[in-house]
Design an enzyme around this catalytic site. Sequence first.
Site, PDB file in Angstrom:
ATOM      1  N   ARG A  77       0.850  -1.191   0.000  1.00 59.09           N
ATOM      2  CA  ARG A  77       0.000   0.000   0.000  1.00 59.09           C
ATOM      3  C   ARG A  77       0.882   1.236   0.000  1.00 59.09           C
ATOM      4  O   ARG A  77       1.970   1.238   0.592  1.00 59.09           O
ATOM      5  CB  ARG A  77      -0.914   0.016   1.236  1.00 59.09           C
ATOM      6  CG  ARG A  77      -2.103  -0.922   1.156  1.00 59.09           C
ATOM      7  CD  ARG A  77      -3.141  -0.474   0.107  1.00 59.09           C
ATOM      8  NE  ARG A  77      -4.303  -1.331   0.040  1.00 59.09           N
ATOM      9  CZ  ARG A  77      -4.513  -2.306  -0.842  1.00 59.09           C
ATOM     10  NH1 ARG A  77      -3.584  -2.586  -1.756  1.00 59.09           N
ATOM     11  NH2 ARG A  77      -5.622  -3.017  -0.838  1.00 59.09           N
ATOM     12  N   HIS A  91      -1.971   0.390  -9.978  1.00 51.71           N
ATOM     13  CA  HIS A  91      -2.563  -0.642  -9.113  1.00 51.71           C
ATOM     14  C   HIS A  91      -3.111  -1.813  -9.943  1.00 51.71           C
ATOM     15  O   HIS A  91      -4.294  -2.163  -9.848  1.00 51.71           O
ATOM     16  CB  HIS A  91      -3.675  -0.043  -8.244  1.00 51.71           C
ATOM     17  CG  HIS A  91      -3.942  -0.849  -7.001  1.00 51.71           C
ATOM     18  ND1 HIS A  91      -4.271  -0.291  -5.790  1.00 51.71           N
ATOM     19  CD2 HIS A  91      -3.915  -2.192  -6.785  1.00 51.71           C
ATOM     20  CE1 HIS A  91      -4.453  -1.241  -4.886  1.00 51.71           C
ATOM     21  NE2 HIS A  91      -4.228  -2.405  -5.477  1.00 51.71           N
TER      22      HIS A  91
END
Length: 319
Positions: A231, A279
């Site tokens: 993350r 992502h």
Amino acid sequence: MGAGLVKITLATGTMSAQGWRDALAHAFAAANLEVDLQLWDGRPIGARYAIVWLPPEELFAAEPGLRAVFNLGAGVDALLARGAVPAGLPIVRLVDAGMAPKIAEYVCFAIARITRGLDRFAPPPHGLRDWNAARPRDEAPRVGVLGLGAMGAAILEAAARFGYPVAGWSRTPRRIAGVETFAGAGQRDAFLARTQILVNALPLTEETRNLLDRRAFAQMPRGAHVINIGRGGTIVDEDLLAALDEGRLASATLDVFRVEPLPVEHPFWSHPKITVTPHLAAPTPYGPAAEQIAAALKKLEQGVQASDLPGYLDRSLGY
Ligand code: NAP
């Protein structure tokens, strides 16, 4: 089985509602579960379960009869950050569900790109046309993975298969054949000091937020590389940029960011030592994920406690 048709509300956020609805309907039918699966449209249906990705906060207040929430991803940080899931309501997240091999593939490609210097051979007009360009060094750099969960373990296994000396760092001590393991804050600096290619596969929690800062980069060997598939909040952006500009770090391959989508004006997009991917290392695969959710939901209907399910979230740890 619980009484009556199992009512389920589905809120897919930025993911495809159609894709999830079809996959879940298929998986529930295959599991012989009779369900009434409805896309959240702002109106409560008296749902027993919610299946969500970035759900609207009002969903939880509107559906007070929920027995569990299924998260359509491995990471629960965004769900918890919304603060809307009532404290006692169990959250079940995905475990691997086909993402781990995809993550491992992404990371190994990023490693190969570093070790072979693949960027030197970019298409014209930038790339070399030099058959005699320096061959890769024989010695494989030491790969270190932060996080030894489903993602971290798959990355380590793949990297070891390609001959990289591998190490991993986790919260609790782990033993994995062929892997040098480190645990806890006390062993973090030793782990960083031996790591030439650092892969972040940690969940984002209060403990892992801002973990990779100026101080952490300073522990690493000069010229080390960073790959982040965990993350964005684990890396301090300004400190990463400074470490790259100072030459302390040689490159960063980043799939996840503090703010997503990464704003067009963010300096990561234009930095010559940074590769940004949006992502995409391991999008949640509908089929395997839907099967995992159907299997877990069936167990709950059979009376199994949520805390006994794989993927049950320990709210005190945040992952
Ligand atoms: P997981 O199975 O829960 O594993 C988490 C690992 O991190 C565990 O080894 C855990 O240690 C370690 N950890 C947690 N907090 C720590 C701390 N404070 N200090 C040291 N180690 C700590 O999670 P996963 O399924 O592997 O997924 C990891 C993350 O990958 C997800 O949360 C998500 O953010 C990210 N992800 C990204 C993508 C993508 O497409 N980019 C796709 C899927 C997942 P213990 O072993 O001691 O518990």
